[in-house]
Design a protein around this motif. Structure first.
Motif, PDB file in Angstrom:
ATOM      1  N   VAL A 127       8.183  -1.378  -7.016  1.00 49.58           N
ATOM      2  CA  VAL A 127       7.886  -0.073  -6.424  1.00 49.58           C
ATOM      3  C   VAL A 127       7.236   0.793  -7.496  1.00 49.58           C
ATOM      4  N   ILE A 128       6.037   1.250  -7.219  1.00 52.16           N
ATOM      5  CA  ILE A 128       5.268   2.060  -8.163  1.00 52.16           C
ATOM      6  C   ILE A 128       5.460   3.523  -7.794  1.00 52.16           C
ATOM      7  N   GLY A 129       6.266   4.236  -8.559  1.00 48.01           N
ATOM      8  CA  GLY A 129       6.528   5.636  -8.278  1.00 48.01           C
ATOM      9  C   GLY A 129       5.436   6.529  -8.832  1.00 48.01           C
ATOM     10  N   ILE A 130       4.955   7.447  -8.008  1.00 45.59           N
ATOM     11  CA  ILE A 130       3.887   8.361  -8.407  1.00 45.59           C
ATOM     12  C   ILE A 130       4.335   9.790  -8.137  1.00 45.59           C
ATOM     13  N   HIS A 131       4.231  10.629  -9.169  1.00 46.55           N
ATOM     14  CA  HIS A 131       4.544  12.048  -9.000  1.00 46.55           C
ATOM     15  C   HIS A 131       3.359  12.715  -8.320  1.00 46.55           C
ATOM     16  N   GLY A 132       3.552  13.140  -7.082  1.00 47.44           N
ATOM     17  CA  GLY A 132       2.440  13.703  -6.340  1.00 47.44           C
ATOM     18  C   GLY A 132       2.906  14.544  -5.174  1.00 47.44           C
ATOM     19  N   ASP A 133       1.966  15.223  -4.567  1.00 52.48           N
ATOM     20  CA  ASP A 133       2.200  16.109  -3.429  1.00 52.48           C
ATOM     21  C   ASP A 133       1.580  15.443  -2.202  1.00 52.48           C
ATOM     22  N   ILE A 134       2.386  15.137  -1.202  1.00 52.30           N
ATOM     23  CA  ILE A 134       1.877  14.387  -0.057  1.00 52.30           C
ATOM     24  C   ILE A 134       0.876  15.190   0.766  1.00 52.30           C
ATOM     25  N   ARG A 135       0.783  16.480   0.530  1.00 50.60           N
ATOM     26  CA  ARG A 135      -0.200  17.293   1.256  1.00 50.60           C
ATOM     27  C   ARG A 135      -1.615  17.091   0.733  1.00 50.60           C
ATOM     28  N   ASN A 136      -1.731  16.626  -0.513  1.00 49.08           N
ATOM     29  CA  ASN A 136      -3.075  16.431  -1.068  1.00 49.08           C
ATOM     30  C   ASN A 136      -3.222  15.105  -1.805  1.00 49.08           C
ATOM     31  N   TYR A 137      -2.291  14.183  -1.585  1.00 52.56           N
ATOM     32  CA  TYR A 137      -2.338  12.916  -2.311  1.00 52.56           C
ATOM     33  C   TYR A 137      -3.554  12.086  -1.897  1.00 52.56           C
ATOM     34  N   THR A 138      -4.168  11.480  -2.892  1.00 56.26           N
ATOM     35  CA  THR A 138      -5.239  10.532  -2.629  1.00 56.26           C
ATOM     36  C   THR A 138      -5.253   9.490  -3.732  1.00 56.26           C
ATOM     37  N   ASP A 139      -5.772   8.323  -3.428  1.00 56.08           N
ATOM     38  CA  ASP A 139      -6.017   7.303  -4.440  1.00 56.08           C
ATOM     39  C   ASP A 139      -7.196   6.463  -3.964  1.00 56.08           C
ATOM     40  N   SER A 140      -7.469   5.383  -4.658  1.00 51.86           N
ATOM     41  CA  SER A 140      -8.670   4.600  -4.355  1.00 51.86           C
ATOM     42  C   SER A 140      -8.412   3.473  -3.363  1.00 51.86           C
ATOM     43  N   ARG A 141      -7.181   3.351  -2.857  1.00 51.68           N
ATOM     44  CA  ARG A 141      -6.836   2.231  -1.991  1.00 51.68           C
ATOM     45  C   ARG A 141      -6.753   2.645  -0.529  1.00 51.68           C
ATOM     46  N   HIS A 142      -6.825   1.649   0.335  1.00 50.30           N
ATOM     47  CA  HIS A 142      -6.500   1.814   1.743  1.00 50.30           C
ATOM     48  C   HIS A 142      -5.415   0.796   2.075  1.00 50.30           C
ATOM     49  N   TYR A 143      -4.377   1.252   2.773  1.00 49.73           N
ATOM     50  CA  TYR A 143      -3.152   0.478   2.945  1.00 49.73           C
ATOM     51  C   TYR A 143      -2.984   0.021   4.393  1.00 49.73           C
ATOM     52  N   GLY A 144      -2.336  -1.117   4.537  1.00 48.16           N
ATOM     53  CA  GLY A 144      -2.025  -1.598   5.877  1.00 48.16           C
ATOM     54  C   GLY A 144      -0.937  -0.788   6.549  1.00 48.16           C
ATOM     55  N   LEU A 145       0.015  -0.285   5.744  1.00 43.91           N
ATOM     56  CA  LEU A 145       1.125   0.508   6.271  1.00 43.91           C
ATOM     57  C   LEU A 145       1.338   1.725   5.388  1.00 43.91           C
ATOM     58  N   VAL A 146       1.393   2.896   6.020  1.00 42.77           N
ATOM     59  CA  VAL A 146       1.824   4.129   5.365  1.00 42.77           C
ATOM     60  C   VAL A 146       3.009   4.646   6.168  1.00 42.77           C
ATOM     61  N   TYR A 147       4.059   5.076   5.480  1.00 43.61           N
ATOM     62  CA  TYR A 147       5.230   5.557   6.211  1.00 43.61           C
ATOM     63  C   TYR A 147       5.886   6.729   5.488  1.00 43.61           C
TER      64      TYR A 147
END
Length: 253
Positions: free
Chosen positions: A89-109
């Motif tokens: 599990v890769i923990g990232i300190h971030g704000d879900i209102r503006n989170y972005t990264d370079s990937r596209h995921y099969g599942l977001v929950y």
């Protein structure tokens, strides 16, 4: 440089005893099992908004591979990092209102009422929109959050109610003083956790209640399609009598 992540302080209050009120046990494993079954393509990756201590992400990672987990609380993320079972599990300190990264995921929950911790419709919409942006084509978004009709019904027309939830361990339980703030959709809960040795822990939280239709509206505005609604993790049909609800959405393009 100071952090730009806005944290409401939930982790500062609850991190030391979060795993007491939400144990990393059979129920968490069962939830992870359902999520793995809802995953359209584990090879496309998995993203959790509001990963916390990894209660769901850790057992899910054993089934689908690495999970990226975003949380605004460093206290929660520190506990996740200290869990020897959480290496995938890769923990990232971030704000879900503006989170972005370079990937596209099969599942977001986002589960356990993470969405309701955002106190305006605009912020809730922003989080759903960010989740939709991170989905791969044909990916699935899973949301579990508080069910406004059921919470209001628990109050039986009153602004305040007191609830007690006994836990399996003898002498333990959670007492909640619940207040529906007049003239708003905000819900304030003051919790007292009782240990078997007589000690207690106290924490307060403020959340924004939503109806399933409102969450559906966020998803549609973000370009997603409602797939199904459920009452809980046994995937029983939605009912307005359950205090939580589960909804799944898909991205068609």
């Amino acid at each position: 440089m100071p952090s730009t992540v806005q944290d409401i302080g939930y982790g500062r209050q609850f991190a030391p005893w979060y795993d007491r009120i939400f144990p990393k046990g059979a129920e968490a494993v069962a939830t992870a099992e359902i999520l793995s079954g809802l995953h359209p393509d584990p090879s496309a990756g998995t993203l959790e908004f509001g990963v916390g201590t990894g209660r769901i992400a850790v057992p899910l990672s054993r089934k689908v591979g690495p999970v990226t987990g975003v949380d605004s609380s460093m206290e929660m993320l520190d506990l996740l990092a200290s869990d020897p079972a959480g290496t995938d599990v890769i923990g990232i300190h971030g704000d879900i209102r503006n989170y972005t990264d370079s990937r596209h995921y099969g599942l977001v929950y986002a589960v356990c009422s993470t969405l309701s911790m955002l106190l305006t419709a605009e912020d809730q919409q922003a989080a759903i929109s960010r989740a939709a942006e991170r989905l791969a084509p044909m990916g699935r978004l899973v949301i579990e959050t508080s069910n406004r009709p059921a919470v209001e019904a628990l109050h039986e027309g009153r602004a305040r109610a007191t609830l007690f939830t006994p836990y399996p361990e003898p002498g333990t339980g959670l007492q909640t003083h619940s207040t529906l703030l007049p003239g708003s959709d905000l819900w304030q809960c003051s919790h007292i956790w009782y240990e078997a040795d007589g000690t207690t822990r106290v924490g307060n939280e403020l959340s924004r209640l939503t109806t399933p239709d409102e969450v559906d509206g966020y998803a549609v505005a973000a370009g997603l399609t409602l797939e199904a609604r459920y009452s809980n993790w046994d995937l029983s049909p939605y009912s307005d009598q359950y205090p939580m609800f589960l909804a799944t959405y898909t991205k068609t393009a």
